[in-house]
Every structure is written in structure tokens, then in C-alpha cells.
Design a protein around this motif. Structure first.
Motif, PDB file in Angstrom:
ATOM      1  N   THR A  96      -3.065 -12.534  13.586  1.00 10.91           N
ATOM      2  CA  THR A  96      -3.696 -11.410  14.293  1.00 10.91           C
ATOM      3  C   THR A  96      -4.268 -10.368  13.326  1.00 10.91           C
ATOM      4  O   THR A  96      -4.009 -10.435  12.120  1.00 10.91           O
ATOM      5  N   ASN A  97      -4.956  -9.385  13.870  1.00  6.54           N
ATOM      6  CA  ASN A  97      -5.425  -8.254  13.064  1.00  6.54           C
ATOM      7  C   ASN A  97      -4.211  -7.573  12.440  1.00  6.54           C
ATOM      8  O   ASN A  97      -3.206  -7.375  13.104  1.00  6.54           O
ATOM      9  N   GLY A  98      -4.366  -7.254  11.172  1.00  7.25           N
ATOM     10  CA  GLY A  98      -3.290  -6.532  10.490  1.00  7.25           C
ATOM     11  C   GLY A  98      -2.180  -7.430   9.967  1.00  7.25           C
ATOM     12  O   GLY A  98      -1.182  -6.949   9.434  1.00  7.25           O
ATOM     13  N   ALA A  99      -2.337  -8.747  10.074  1.00  5.32           N
ATOM     14  CA  ALA A  99      -1.274  -9.665   9.624  1.00  5.32           C
ATOM     15  C   ALA A  99      -1.164  -9.703   8.107  1.00  5.32           C
ATOM     16  O   ALA A  99      -0.125 -10.072   7.562  1.00  5.32           O
ATOM     17  N   GLY A 100      -2.267  -9.359   7.401  1.00  2.83           N
ATOM     18  CA  GLY A 100      -2.220  -9.350   5.932  1.00  2.83           C
ATOM     19  C   GLY A 100      -3.163 -10.345   5.280  1.00  2.83           C
ATOM     20  O   GLY A 100      -3.124 -10.544   4.062  1.00  2.83           O
ATOM     21  N   LYS A 101      -4.040 -10.936   6.055  1.00  2.29           N
ATOM     22  CA  LYS A 101      -4.915 -11.997   5.526  1.00  2.29           C
ATOM     23  C   LYS A 101      -5.883 -11.453   4.472  1.00  2.29           C
ATOM     24  O   LYS A 101      -5.999 -11.996   3.364  1.00  2.29           O
ATOM     25  N   THR A 102      -6.573 -10.359   4.816  1.00  2.00           N
ATOM     26  CA  THR A 102      -7.527  -9.778   3.859  1.00  2.00           C
ATOM     27  C   THR A 102      -6.792  -9.259   2.627  1.00  2.00           C
ATOM     28  O   THR A 102      -7.292  -9.369   1.495  1.00  2.00           O
ATOM     29  N   THR A 103      -5.607  -8.716   2.845  1.00  2.00           N
ATOM     30  CA  THR A 103      -4.810  -8.219   1.714  1.00  2.00           C
ATOM     31  C   THR A 103      -4.537  -9.353   0.725  1.00  2.00           C
ATOM     32  O   THR A 103      -4.663  -9.175  -0.498  1.00  2.00           O
TER      33      THR A 103
ATOM     34  N   ALA B  45       2.715  -4.736   2.800  1.00  3.17           N
ATOM     35  CA  ALA B  45       1.699  -5.431   3.601  1.00  3.17           C
ATOM     36  C   ALA B  45       1.866  -6.945   3.540  1.00  3.17           C
ATOM     37  O   ALA B  45       1.481  -7.653   4.464  1.00  3.17           O
TER      38      ALA B  45
ATOM     39  N   TYR C 139       0.897  -1.158   0.000  1.00  2.68           N
ATOM     40  CA  TYR C 139       0.000   0.000   0.000  1.00  2.68           C
ATOM     41  C   TYR C 139       0.926   1.196   0.000  1.00  2.68           C
ATOM     42  O   TYR C 139       1.507   1.531   1.041  1.00  2.68           O
TER      43      TYR C 139
ATOM     44  N   GLN D 173     -10.334 -16.180  12.673  1.00  5.38           N
ATOM     45  CA  GLN D 173      -9.673 -16.040  13.974  1.00  5.38           C
ATOM     46  C   GLN D 173     -10.237 -17.050  14.965  1.00  5.38           C
ATOM     47  O   GLN D 173      -9.660 -17.257  16.025  1.00  5.38           O
TER      48      GLN D 173
ATOM     49  N   GLU E 187     -13.309 -14.400   7.342  1.00  4.10           N
ATOM     50  CA  GLU E 187     -13.898 -14.415   8.691  1.00  4.10           C
ATOM     51  C   GLU E 187     -15.407 -14.544   8.695  1.00  4.10           C
ATOM     52  O   GLU E 187     -16.118 -13.652   9.172  1.00  4.10           O
TER      53      GLU E 187
END
Ligand code: ATP
Length: 238
Positions: A39-46, A20, A15, A196, A163
Motif C-alpha cells: 500500500t501507500n506508505g509501505a516503504g517501497k520508494t524508500t 520507515a 527518517y 500497485q 510505479e
């Protein structure tokens, strides 16, 4: 060994200046279900967004059924059989359940609307009772079922779930877990599940990848999750 149907090799996603995802390698074989944990922000959605064409990799390659999809727009990737169920669900709130399902079947010009509708209603009898209800008036759990049902109407070959349990009551989480297990038994679908909820993930997946700060830091069979999920959670989540 057969060729993977999805190959992620050396993929970076940025980004702007922020890296990311860094050097991601994952092979996915037909009929497998693989978990992306972290965890949150690990890059999964990316990673899911890169696979579905909403983000372009800055390096590396994504191959679906042997062909590069690095430069494909999202609608072409859908047509090739990969569907992404985002956390937003993206339903048409003013339309009925039935019409949302019909739009799902148009996404890929699925062959048999009636047969697919019957299948979705079999997985989610609750939708069958509510075909004439407006989507926006359904509960969060029902909307999640509708979003999954709509994706199934397109006869996907690969399904990305972001998720699906988020914000749902334990009863709905159980129903969605049972539905995914039933879907897997049919054996025609390949799944990436971002989750998660380790207990749900362990029920559904064959293997997992653990991401942290954009890198794969662990991988293994689902049996490790069942055995070690407390230890994994301590090590990677806390
Ligand atoms: P979550 O479980 O919270 O959704 P995640 O593992 O899916 O987390 P991503 O949403 O992929 O994580 O985010 C990975 C990193 O990229 C985070 O540091 C996030 O802040 C950053 N990021 C995500 N989207 C953008 C964006 N549009 N612009 C800039 N940075 C972004």
C-alpha cells in the motif's frame, strides 16, 4: 547457486526517529525481475532511494556486484550500473527528446550512442517520431517512455522502476508492460519494479515481495499473484 548481483541484508532506513524500513532482506540474481508491492506508505520508494544512494541505511548492508554501496553517492551507483526511474521522471523539459536521450548516455559514458538510440526507438517508435520535440510538450505517457528510454541509453545492468504505470492510460500501461517483457527477453537486465497495478506486475516479474509498514510481510513467485491477486489485494491492501 551464483552470487546475487544485488544483496539487501538486514536493512533499516529511518527518517529522523521514524523507522520507515525494518530488517529488509532481498537477494536479486542477474536477469531476474522482482516486484515490490504494498500500500501507500509501505516503504517501497524508500527502499529504491536507499538502493540508489539518496538515503543511507541506518542498519544493514546493500551490496551491488559484491561491493558495499551503503556509503556511495548516487552518481557512483549510477556508474556501477544501477539506475532508478523515479516517479518524478526528472526530464529536462526545455530540451528535445533527442537531447534528453543524449544526456542519458552521458550518465554512464555508454559506448555506442547510435546503437542505443536505435534500440530505444525500436522499443518506443513514438519517440523516434518525436526526436526534435521538446520534452515538456509530450503527454504524460510519452514522457514516461522518454524517461525509460533515457535510462536505457546508459546501458544499465539493474533498473529500478517506481510505479511506471501511475497516472497513465491503459494503452500506455500496455505499451510499457510489453516493452519490459521485451527488455527481459534480451536477458541482460535485472529489474526491481514497484507497482500497485498487480496485472502489470504479474506480466513482468518472476517473484514478488509484499511490504507493509516497512516490513516484508509476504513473498512468492509471480504465479501466485496471477492466481491469488484478489486474495492478496484483500489481505494486504484493504
Ligand atoms: P507510495 O506508494 O505512496 O509512494 P511507498 O510504499 O513508496 O508509498 P514511502 O514513500 O517509501 O512508501 O514511505 C514510507 C514511509 O516513510 C511513509 O510512512 C512515509 O510517510 C515516510 N516518509 C517518506 N519520505 C519521508 C521523508 N522525507 N520524511 C519523513 N518521512 C518520510
Amino acid at each position: 547457486m551464483p552470487d546475487p548481483i544485488l544483496r539487501i541484508s538486514g536493512v533499516d532506513v529511518r527518517y529522523g526517529r521514524t523507522l520507515a524500513l525494518s530488517d529488509i532482506d532481498i537477494d536479486l540474481f542477474e536477469g531476474e525481475a522482482v516486484g515490490l508491492l504494498g500500500t501507500n506508505g509501505a516503504g517501497k520508494t524508500t527502499l529504491l532511494n536507499a538502493l540508489s544512494g539518496f538515503l543511507r541505511p541506518a542498519a544493514g548492508e546493500l551490496r551491488l556486484f559484491g561491493a558495499s554501496i551503503n556509503r556511495c553517492p548516487p552518481h557512483v551507483i549510477v556508474r556501477r550500473g544501477l539506475l532508478h526511474l523515479s516517479q518524478e521522471r526528472d526530464l529536462f523539459g526545455d530540451l528535445t527528446v533527442h537531447d534528453n536521450l543524449r544526456l542519458g548516455s552521458l550518465a554512464r559514458a555508454a559506448k555506442s550512442f547510435d546503437r542505443n538510440l536505435e534500440r530505444v526507438c525500436h522499443y518506443f517508435p513514438r519517440l523516434k517520431e518525436r526526436l526534435r520535440q521538446r520534452a515538456s510538450t509530450m503527454s504524460g505517457g510519452e514522457q514516461q517512455m522518454l524517461a525509460i528510454g533515457r535510462a536505457l541509453m546508459a546501458e544499465p545492468r539493474v533498473l529500478l522502476f517506481d510505479e511506471p504505470s501511475a497516472g497513465l492510460s491503459p494503452l500506455f500501461v500496455q505499451e510499457i508492460g510489453a516493452m519490459m517483457q521485451a527488455l527481459r527477453k534480451e536477458g541482460e537486465i535485472t529489474i526491481i519494479l514497484v507497482e500497485q497495478n498487480m496485472l502489470l506486475a504479474a506480466q513482468v516479474i518472476d517473484r514478488y515481495y509484499m511490504l507493509r509498514a516497512g516490513r516484508i510481510v509476504a513473498r512468492g513467485p509471480a504465479s501466485e499473484l496471477e492466481k491469488d491477486h484478489e486474495e492478496l489485494a484483500r489481505e494486504y491492501y484493504l
